[in-house]
Design a protein around this motif. Structure first.
Motif, PDB file in Angstrom:
ATOM      1  N   LEU A  27       0.807  -1.217   0.000  1.00  0.00           N
ATOM      2  CA  LEU A  27       0.000   0.000   0.000  1.00  0.00           C
ATOM      3  C   LEU A  27       0.845   1.274   0.000  1.00  0.00           C
ATOM      4  CD1 LEU A  27      -2.696  -1.016   2.665  1.00  0.00           C
ATOM      5  CD2 LEU A  27      -2.887  -1.139   0.177  1.00  0.00           C
ATOM      6  N   ARG A  28       2.155   1.130  -0.192  1.00  0.00           N
ATOM      7  CA  ARG A  28       3.020   2.307  -0.063  1.00  0.00           C
ATOM      8  C   ARG A  28       2.833   3.317  -1.192  1.00  0.00           C
ATOM      9  NH1 ARG A  28       6.268  -1.782  -1.979  1.00  0.00           N
ATOM     10  NH2 ARG A  28       7.778  -1.256  -3.614  1.00  0.00           N
ATOM     11  N   TRP A  29       2.088   2.930  -2.228  1.00  0.00           N
ATOM     12  CA  TRP A  29       1.793   3.869  -3.316  1.00  0.00           C
ATOM     13  C   TRP A  29       0.777   4.922  -2.901  1.00  0.00           C
ATOM     14  CZ3 TRP A  29      -3.368   3.857  -4.189  1.00  0.00           C
ATOM     15  CH2 TRP A  29      -4.083   2.718  -3.786  1.00  0.00           C
ATOM     16  N   MET A  30       0.076   4.699  -1.789  1.00  0.00           N
ATOM     17  CA  MET A  30      -0.975   5.618  -1.376  1.00  0.00           C
ATOM     18  C   MET A  30      -0.395   6.967  -0.958  1.00  0.00           C
ATOM     19  SD  MET A  30      -3.390   2.970   0.828  1.00  0.00           S
ATOM     20  CE  MET A  30      -4.672   4.184   1.130  1.00  0.00           C
ATOM     21  N   GLY A  31      -1.117   8.027  -1.274  1.00  0.00           N
ATOM     22  CA  GLY A  31      -0.702   9.362  -0.875  1.00  0.00           C
ATOM     23  C   GLY A  31      -0.963   9.607   0.594  1.00  0.00           C
ATOM     24  N   PRO A  32      -0.393  10.684   1.149  1.00  0.00           N
ATOM     25  CA  PRO A  32      -0.565  10.981   2.574  1.00  0.00           C
ATOM     26  C   PRO A  32      -2.026  11.069   3.010  1.00  0.00           C
ATOM     27  CG  PRO A  32       1.125  12.378   1.619  1.00  0.00           C
ATOM     28  CD  PRO A  32       0.483  11.660   0.486  1.00  0.00           C
ATOM     29  N   ARG A  33      -2.859  11.721   2.211  1.00  0.00           N
ATOM     30  CA  ARG A  33      -4.264  11.877   2.588  1.00  0.00           C
ATOM     31  C   ARG A  33      -4.979  10.533   2.640  1.00  0.00           C
ATOM     32  NH1 ARG A  33      -7.413  16.664  -0.277  1.00  0.00           N
ATOM     33  NH2 ARG A  33      -5.636  17.692   0.712  1.00  0.00           N
ATOM     34  N   ALA A  34      -4.691   9.662   1.680  1.00  0.00           N
ATOM     35  CA  ALA A  34      -5.309   8.335   1.662  1.00  0.00           C
ATOM     36  C   ALA A  34      -4.839   7.518   2.862  1.00  0.00           C
ATOM     37  CB  ALA A  34      -4.981   7.616   0.359  1.00  0.00           C
ATOM     38  N   LEU A  35      -3.534   7.587   3.190  1.00  0.00           N
ATOM     39  CA  LEU A  35      -3.020   6.873   4.363  1.00  0.00           C
ATOM     40  C   LEU A  35      -3.746   7.320   5.623  1.00  0.00           C
ATOM     41  CD1 LEU A  35       0.853   6.871   3.759  1.00  0.00           C
ATOM     42  CD2 LEU A  35      -0.630   4.863   3.870  1.00  0.00           C
ATOM     43  N   LEU A  36      -3.969   8.624   5.756  1.00  0.00           N
ATOM     44  CA  LEU A  36      -4.632   9.167   6.933  1.00  0.00           C
ATOM     45  C   LEU A  36      -6.075   8.694   7.033  1.00  0.00           C
ATOM     46  CD1 LEU A  36      -4.917  11.023   9.378  1.00  0.00           C
ATOM     47  CD2 LEU A  36      -5.351  12.918   7.779  1.00  0.00           C
ATOM     48  N   PHE A  37      -6.860   8.884   5.987  1.00  0.00           N
ATOM     49  CA  PHE A  37      -8.288   8.597   6.074  1.00  0.00           C
ATOM     50  C   PHE A  37      -8.584   7.098   6.135  1.00  0.00           C
ATOM     51  CE2 PHE A  37      -8.551  12.964   4.278  1.00  0.00           C
ATOM     52  CZ  PHE A  37      -9.281  13.523   5.322  1.00  0.00           C
ATOM     53  N   VAL A  38      -7.881   6.311   5.322  1.00  0.00           N
ATOM     54  CA  VAL A  38      -8.087   4.857   5.384  1.00  0.00           C
ATOM     55  C   VAL A  38      -7.557   4.325   6.715  1.00  0.00           C
ATOM     56  CG1 VAL A  38      -7.558   2.641   4.318  1.00  0.00           C
ATOM     57  CG2 VAL A  38      -8.002   4.641   2.883  1.00  0.00           C
ATOM     58  N   GLY A  39      -6.417   4.848   7.158  1.00  0.00           N
ATOM     59  CA  GLY A  39      -5.867   4.422   8.443  1.00  0.00           C
ATOM     60  C   GLY A  39      -6.810   4.708   9.592  1.00  0.00           C
ATOM     61  N   LEU A  40      -7.390   5.900   9.619  1.00  0.00           N
ATOM     62  CA  LEU A  40      -8.345   6.242  10.675  1.00  0.00           C
ATOM     63  C   LEU A  40      -9.572   5.333  10.625  1.00  0.00           C
ATOM     64  CD1 LEU A  40      -8.365  10.157  10.816  1.00  0.00           C
ATOM     65  CD2 LEU A  40      -7.766   8.568  12.667  1.00  0.00           C
ATOM     66  N   ALA A  41     -10.077   5.082   9.413  1.00  0.00           N
ATOM     67  CA  ALA A  41     -11.264   4.239   9.281  1.00  0.00           C
ATOM     68  C   ALA A  41     -11.007   2.839   9.822  1.00  0.00           C
ATOM     69  CB  ALA A  41     -11.694   4.176   7.810  1.00  0.00           C
ATOM     70  N   LEU A  42      -9.859   2.269   9.485  1.00  0.00           N
ATOM     71  CA  LEU A  42      -9.543   0.922   9.957  1.00  0.00           C
ATOM     72  C   LEU A  42      -9.225   0.910  11.449  1.00  0.00           C
ATOM     73  CD1 LEU A  42      -7.359  -0.442   7.014  1.00  0.00           C
ATOM     74  CD2 LEU A  42      -9.753  -0.944   7.525  1.00  0.00           C
ATOM     75  N   ALA A  43      -8.531   1.950  11.918  1.00  0.00           N
ATOM     76  CA  ALA A  43      -8.187   2.027  13.338  1.00  0.00           C
ATOM     77  C   ALA A  43      -9.435   2.116  14.208  1.00  0.00           C
ATOM     78  CB  ALA A  43      -7.279   3.227  13.597  1.00  0.00           C
ATOM     79  N   LEU A  44     -10.440   2.819  13.718  1.00  0.00           N
ATOM     80  CA  LEU A  44     -11.666   3.015  14.501  1.00  0.00           C
ATOM     81  C   LEU A  44     -12.671   1.887  14.304  1.00  0.00           C
ATOM     82  CD1 LEU A  44     -12.203   6.837  13.896  1.00  0.00           C
ATOM     83  CD2 LEU A  44     -11.573   5.742  16.060  1.00  0.00           C
ATOM     84  N   ALA A  45     -12.703   1.297  13.115  1.00  0.00           N
ATOM     85  CA  ALA A  45     -13.781   0.344  12.808  1.00  0.00           C
ATOM     86  C   ALA A  45     -13.279  -0.960  12.214  1.00  0.00           C
ATOM     87  CB  ALA A  45     -14.790   0.996  11.856  1.00  0.00           C
ATOM     88  N   GLY A  46     -11.988  -1.258  12.333  1.00  0.00           N
ATOM     89  CA  GLY A  46     -11.434  -2.463  11.740  1.00  0.00           C
ATOM     90  C   GLY A  46     -12.100  -3.730  12.231  1.00  0.00           C
ATOM     91  N   ARG A  47     -12.320  -3.814  13.535  1.00  0.00           N
ATOM     92  CA  ARG A  47     -12.934  -5.013  14.095  1.00  0.00           C
ATOM     93  C   ARG A  47     -14.388  -5.153  13.645  1.00  0.00           C
ATOM     94  NH1 ARG A  47     -10.051  -4.155  19.985  1.00  0.00           N
ATOM     95  NH2 ARG A  47      -8.233  -5.477  19.605  1.00  0.00           N
ATOM     96  N   ALA A  48     -15.101  -4.039  13.581  1.00  0.00           N
ATOM     97  CA  ALA A  48     -16.496  -4.077  13.125  1.00  0.00           C
ATOM     98  C   ALA A  48     -16.569  -4.481  11.657  1.00  0.00           C
ATOM     99  CB  ALA A  48     -17.150  -2.714  13.330  1.00  0.00           C
ATOM    100  N   ILE A  49     -15.635  -3.985  10.856  1.00  0.00           N
ATOM    101  CA  ILE A  49     -15.601  -4.342   9.436  1.00  0.00           C
ATOM    102  C   ILE A  49     -15.336  -5.838   9.280  1.00  0.00           C
ATOM    103  CG2 ILE A  49     -14.316  -4.035   7.272  1.00  0.00           C
ATOM    104  CD1 ILE A  49     -13.809  -1.126   8.170  1.00  0.00           C
TER     105      ILE A  49
END
Length: 400
Positions: free
Chosen positions: A144-166
């Motif tokens: 996933l290192r091709w992702m830009g900073p903004r994508a890393l932030l928003f996808v990272g936050l989404a998974l950090a907050l809701a990874g288990r629920a997903i």
């Protein structure tokens, strides 16, 4: 921002190229993990007797130890660890690319060795190991290192907050499979033998985490934190920590009380003191964990560059040999609580376990301080670097 290193060839980063901020944060993360494993995991996840449960329920000290652990440290240590792993990933990426070195080959070898260490730790030493899972998640992050900073932030936050629920949505019943763990642990403890525990716990790990997919929730949870760590390094926050100290100080003042308030509320609910909808408690914990962990990190960095530097630096020695310390703490945990060791599981309560964790961290810190006066790396760190780069790094420090 690109990190540079004076060396033009591939090899381990020299000690003078280390970021002390990361050592301090790793040391604090270890402190939190030690407390959670000894005080909380040993009490809730292992087959504790009814007598000890009743005794602990009536003890104000035991209740205080559990409450403090849950509010201040539970999930905060692993949040910092996973985030730091992502930071280390991006640091290594940029340093290797600056040397025109093939990043993929070296980093894949690094993860493969970590996977081996983690599997040995998980199946033969400590059942709560996450190193082998970190190695697998590291491979995912590499793709996933091709992702830009903004994508890393928003996808990272989404998974950090809701990874288990997903994960629960994608694999129904995966999280619920954790309920079977206590039964498995009881079976593993049944005859008190080491190999019985290895066979039973190992088979359960494969069945529950891999076949039933229970690990999916943890993988997404940790991957989000890895991505946040990569994002933090990519935008240069750690590299520019001195420059950003005023902003770090302001955010620490905001995040610490808000995160603490959220986790305090969840703790009061879990201990039956207040009532909350379960869904609200779950979401509040997810948010509070990130806020409090971020507040701790910012506070430690501010302290490191202030008159409180000596306090922050207490965590640095163990943070510098974090892999060795993590594996060692698991071995001590197993020897203390398991029947083929001291078999103290149903003898000591949470308050005593908390005291053991703090004492162990203090003792390890003193040993690490003495060790690092003579050696550049911890024992496992040295072997890990040697195997990763294919050449022996300097182990003993040069005499001054």
């Amino acid at each position: 921002m690109t990190l540079t290193d004076p060396s033009n060839s591939a090899g381990p980063i020299a000690s003078q190229g280390r970021m002390v901020e990361l050592d301090v944060l790793r040391g604090f993360a270890l402190f939190a993990v030690f407390i959670v494993h000894f005080t909380s995991a040993a009490f809730y996840n292992l087959p504790v007797s009814i007598e000890l449960l009743e005794r602990a329920a009536e003890s104000s000290l035991d209740n205080a130890a559990l409450f403090i652990t849950e509010v201040m440290f539970y999930d905060k240590g692993n949040t910092l660890f996973a985030t730091l792993f992502g930071m280390g990933f991006w640091i290594m990426l940029e340093r290797l690319e600056a040397r025109s070195t093939a990043f993929e080959t070296i980093y894949f070898r690094r993860l493969l060795i970590l996977l081996l260490i983690g599997l040995i730790n998980a199946f033969l030493i400590f059942p709560g190991d996450v190193l082998h899972e970190y190695a697998v998640i590291g491979l995912v992050l590499m793709t996933l290192r091709w992702m830009g900073p903004r994508a890393l932030l928003f996808v990272g936050l989404a998974l950090a907050l809701a990874g288990r629920a997903i994960a629960e949505i994608l694999i129904p019943g995966a999280i619920a499979a954790w309920d079977q763990f206590e039964i498995v642990q009881a079976d593993a403890f049944a005859d008190g033998g080491y190999w019985n525990w290895v066979r039973t716990a190992g088979a359960a790990h494969v069945e529950r985490d891999i076949i039933q997919g229970t690990a999916a929730g943890w993988v997404l949870y940790a991957l989000g934190r890895f991505m946040l760590g990569a994002w933090i390094i990519r935008i240069g926050w750690i590299q520019r920590s001195r420059e950003l100290l005023p902003a770090f100080r302001k955010w620490a003042i905001v995040l610490l009380p808000i995160g603490f308030a959220a986790e305090l509320t969840v703790g009061l609910f879990n201990f039956g003191i207040i009532e909350l909808p379960i869904a609200l408690s779950t979401h509040l914990h997810s948010i509070g964990t990130l806020l409090l962990a971020a507040g701790f990190a910012l506070g430690l960095i501010v302290a490191l560059h202030s008159k409180a530097r000596a306090i922050a630096e207490l965590f640095a020695p163990l943070g510098q040999i974090a892999l060795t310390a993590y594996v060692a703490h698991g071995a001590i945990f197993t020897l203390i609580f398991f029947p083929f060791g001291l078999d103290l599981l149903n003898t000591i309560g949470p308050a005593q376990s908390l005291a053991i964790a703090v004492t162990m961290f203090s003792g390890m810190t003193l040993l690490a301080h003495a060790w690092l006066k003579r050696f550049t790396y911890g024992p496992l760190e040295y072997l890990w670097r040697w195997a990763t780069y294919g050449s022996r790094p300097a182990f003993k420090r040069a005499a001054v």
